[in-house]
Enzyme design. Sequence first.
Site, short mmCIF file in Angstrom:
data_model
loop_
_atom_site.label_atom_id
_atom_site.label_comp_id
_atom_site.label_asym_id
_atom_site.label_seq_id
_atom_site.Cartn_x
_atom_site.Cartn_y
_atom_site.Cartn_z
CB CYS A 188 -0.91 -0.01 1.22
SG CYS A 188 -1.94 1.47 1.39
CB CYS A 226 -0.30 2.20 5.74
SG CYS A 226 -1.10 0.69 5.15
CB CYS A 235 -5.08 -0.75 2.46
SG CYS A 235 -3.76 -1.16 3.64
CB CYS A 282 -4.28 2.86 5.84
SG CYS A 282 -4.16 2.72 4.04
CB CYS A 340 -8.95 -4.54 -11.68
SG CYS A 340 -8.50 -3.48 -13.04
#
Length: 174
Positions: A92, A95, A140, A143, A163
Amino acid sequence: MAQIRSERRPSGGFDPGRRRMLGFLGSALASGILAACGAQEADAKTYPVQLTKAQWKARLTPLEYRILREGATERAGSSPLDTEKRRGIFACAGCDHHLFDSAAKYDSRTGWPSFWRPLPGAIGTSTDHKIGYPRTEVHCARCGGHLGHVFNDGPRPTGKRYCMNGAAMRFIPR
Protein backbone atom coordinates in the site's frame (compact mmCIF):
# COMPACT_ATOMS: atom_id res chain seq x y z
CA MET A 1 -53.68 31.35 -42.47
CA ALA A 2 -51.09 28.74 -41.43
CA GLN A 3 -52.41 25.47 -40.29
CA ILE A 4 -51.14 24.27 -36.87
CA ARG A 5 -50.46 20.59 -36.73
CA SER A 6 -51.34 18.86 -33.51
CA GLU A 7 -49.08 15.99 -32.33
CA ARG A 8 -50.69 13.13 -30.54
CA ARG A 9 -49.08 12.12 -27.30
CA PRO A 10 -49.11 8.60 -25.92
CA SER A 11 -51.71 7.93 -23.27
CA GLY A 12 -50.87 9.44 -19.93
CA GLY A 13 -50.05 12.88 -21.31
CA PHE A 14 -46.22 12.52 -21.24
CA ASP A 15 -44.22 12.70 -24.40
CA PRO A 16 -41.41 10.11 -24.80
CA GLY A 17 -38.63 12.70 -24.48
CA ARG A 18 -39.96 13.96 -21.18
CA ARG A 19 -40.41 10.40 -19.89
CA ARG A 20 -36.77 9.59 -20.78
CA MET A 21 -35.53 12.75 -19.08
CA LEU A 22 -37.46 11.97 -15.87
CA GLY A 23 -36.10 8.41 -15.94
CA PHE A 24 -32.56 9.72 -16.36
CA LEU A 25 -32.95 12.21 -13.50
CA GLY A 26 -34.42 9.52 -11.25
CA SER A 27 -31.52 7.18 -12.04
CA ALA A 28 -28.98 9.91 -11.36
CA LEU A 29 -30.59 10.71 -8.02
CA ALA A 30 -30.71 7.03 -7.02
CA SER A 31 -27.06 6.56 -8.04
CA GLY A 32 -26.01 9.50 -5.88
CA ILE A 33 -27.90 8.15 -2.89
CA LEU A 34 -26.46 4.66 -3.36
CA ALA A 35 -22.95 6.06 -3.78
CA ALA A 36 -23.32 7.99 -0.54
CA CYS A 37 -24.48 4.83 1.21
CA GLY A 38 -21.47 2.93 -0.13
CA ALA A 39 -19.09 5.66 1.02
CA GLN A 40 -20.60 5.62 4.50
CA GLU A 41 -20.19 1.84 4.66
CA ALA A 42 -16.46 2.07 3.88
CA ASP A 43 -15.86 5.13 6.10
CA ALA A 44 -17.69 3.64 9.08
CA LYS A 45 -14.99 0.98 9.66
CA THR A 46 -11.99 1.86 11.79
CA TYR A 47 -8.49 0.85 10.70
CA PRO A 48 -5.21 0.40 12.60
CA VAL A 49 -3.63 3.32 10.68
CA GLN A 50 -5.71 6.49 10.98
CA LEU A 51 -4.47 9.91 9.97
CA THR A 52 -6.12 13.28 9.55
CA LYS A 53 -6.84 14.64 6.07
CA ALA A 54 -3.87 16.99 6.43
CA GLN A 55 -1.55 14.15 7.48
CA TRP A 56 -2.64 12.02 4.50
CA LYS A 57 -2.09 14.96 2.13
CA ALA A 58 1.41 15.50 3.55
CA ARG A 59 2.28 11.80 3.19
CA LEU A 60 0.86 11.14 -0.29
CA THR A 61 1.28 12.65 -3.75
CA PRO A 62 -1.85 14.37 -5.10
CA LEU A 63 -2.64 11.34 -7.32
CA GLU A 64 -2.08 8.87 -4.47
CA TYR A 65 -4.36 10.97 -2.25
CA ARG A 66 -7.15 11.12 -4.84
CA ILE A 67 -7.03 7.35 -5.32
CA LEU A 68 -6.41 6.09 -1.78
CA ARG A 69 -8.47 8.62 0.18
CA GLU A 70 -11.13 9.76 -2.33
CA GLY A 71 -11.66 6.57 -4.36
CA ALA A 72 -10.48 7.94 -7.73
CA THR A 73 -9.16 5.76 -10.56
CA GLU A 74 -5.95 6.35 -12.47
CA ARG A 75 -5.95 6.41 -16.26
CA ALA A 76 -5.54 2.94 -17.78
CA GLY A 77 -1.97 2.22 -18.86
CA SER A 78 -0.53 5.08 -16.80
CA SER A 79 1.20 3.03 -14.09
CA PRO A 80 4.58 1.37 -14.55
CA LEU A 81 3.39 -1.29 -12.08
CA ASP A 82 1.10 -2.67 -14.79
CA THR A 83 4.15 -4.01 -16.63
CA GLU A 84 6.27 -4.80 -13.52
CA LYS A 85 7.57 -8.36 -13.91
CA ARG A 86 10.19 -8.72 -11.18
CA ARG A 87 9.74 -10.86 -8.10
CA GLY A 88 8.58 -8.92 -5.08
CA ILE A 89 5.72 -7.53 -3.03
CA PHE A 90 3.16 -4.89 -3.93
CA ALA A 91 2.49 -2.76 -0.82
CA CYS A 92 0.00 0.00 0.00
CA ALA A 93 1.35 3.44 -0.97
CA GLY A 94 -0.37 4.90 2.09
CA CYS A 95 0.88 2.65 4.89
CA ASP A 96 3.32 0.12 3.33
CA HIS A 97 1.05 -2.82 4.23
CA HIS A 98 1.92 -5.82 2.05
CA LEU A 99 -0.98 -6.53 -0.33
CA PHE A 100 0.00 -8.85 -3.21
CA ASP A 101 2.88 -11.16 -4.06
CA SER A 102 4.24 -10.87 -7.59
CA ALA A 103 3.58 -14.61 -8.05
CA ALA A 104 -0.16 -13.80 -8.16
CA LYS A 105 0.22 -10.99 -10.75
CA TYR A 106 -0.88 -11.51 -14.34
CA ASP A 107 -1.45 -9.45 -17.48
CA SER A 108 -5.21 -8.87 -17.67
CA ARG A 109 -4.74 -6.51 -20.65
CA THR A 110 -6.92 -3.93 -18.89
CA GLY A 111 -4.19 -1.32 -18.34
CA TRP A 112 -4.13 -1.79 -14.55
CA PRO A 113 -1.99 -4.12 -12.40
CA SER A 114 -4.06 -7.27 -11.85
CA PHE A 115 -3.73 -10.15 -9.42
CA TRP A 116 -5.62 -13.38 -8.89
CA ARG A 117 -5.05 -13.54 -5.11
CA PRO A 118 -4.15 -11.06 -2.33
CA LEU A 119 -1.89 -11.93 0.58
CA PRO A 120 -3.78 -13.34 3.60
CA GLY A 121 -5.45 -10.58 5.65
CA ALA A 122 -4.10 -7.87 3.32
CA ILE A 123 -7.31 -6.40 1.96
CA GLY A 124 -10.89 -5.67 2.85
CA THR A 125 -13.88 -5.23 0.57
CA SER A 126 -17.06 -3.19 0.51
CA THR A 127 -19.85 -2.53 -1.96
CA ASP A 128 -19.34 0.48 -4.22
CA HIS A 129 -22.27 2.05 -6.15
CA LYS A 130 -20.32 5.04 -7.58
CA ILE A 131 -21.10 4.26 -11.22
CA GLY A 132 -24.74 3.29 -10.75
CA TYR A 133 -24.45 -0.45 -10.11
CA PRO A 134 -22.80 -2.46 -7.34
CA ARG A 135 -19.13 -3.41 -7.59
CA THR A 136 -16.81 -4.91 -5.00
CA GLU A 137 -14.33 -2.27 -3.90
CA VAL A 138 -10.95 -3.41 -2.57
CA HIS A 139 -9.26 -1.44 0.19
CA CYS A 140 -6.17 -1.82 2.35
CA ALA A 141 -6.95 -3.73 5.55
CA ARG A 142 -4.51 -1.56 7.51
CA CYS A 143 -5.38 2.03 6.47
CA GLY A 144 -8.63 1.62 4.52
CA GLY A 145 -7.17 3.19 1.38
CA HIS A 146 -9.04 2.54 -1.88
CA LEU A 147 -7.00 0.21 -4.11
CA GLY A 148 -9.40 -0.77 -6.90
CA HIS A 149 -12.06 -3.41 -7.51
CA VAL A 150 -12.33 -7.19 -7.74
CA PHE A 151 -14.17 -8.95 -10.57
CA ASN A 152 -15.14 -12.56 -11.25
CA ASP A 153 -13.38 -12.82 -14.61
CA GLY A 154 -9.86 -13.72 -13.54
CA PRO A 155 -7.71 -16.80 -14.13
CA ARG A 156 -7.67 -20.07 -12.24
CA PRO A 157 -7.41 -21.11 -9.52
CA THR A 158 -9.52 -18.30 -7.96
CA GLY A 159 -11.33 -16.89 -11.00
CA LYS A 160 -10.82 -13.42 -9.46
CA ARG A 161 -9.29 -10.32 -11.05
CA TYR A 162 -8.09 -7.88 -8.43
CA CYS A 163 -7.82 -4.82 -10.70
CA MET A 164 -5.69 -2.33 -8.74
CA ASN A 165 -4.60 1.26 -9.22
CA GLY A 166 -0.82 1.22 -9.60
CA ALA A 167 -0.54 4.63 -7.91
CA ALA A 168 -2.16 3.11 -4.81
CA MET A 169 0.77 0.71 -4.42
CA ARG A 170 4.56 0.58 -4.18
CA PHE A 171 6.68 -2.29 -5.45
CA ILE A 172 9.28 -3.85 -3.14
CA PRO A 173 11.66 -6.06 -5.16
CA ARG A 174 13.05 -9.26 -3.60
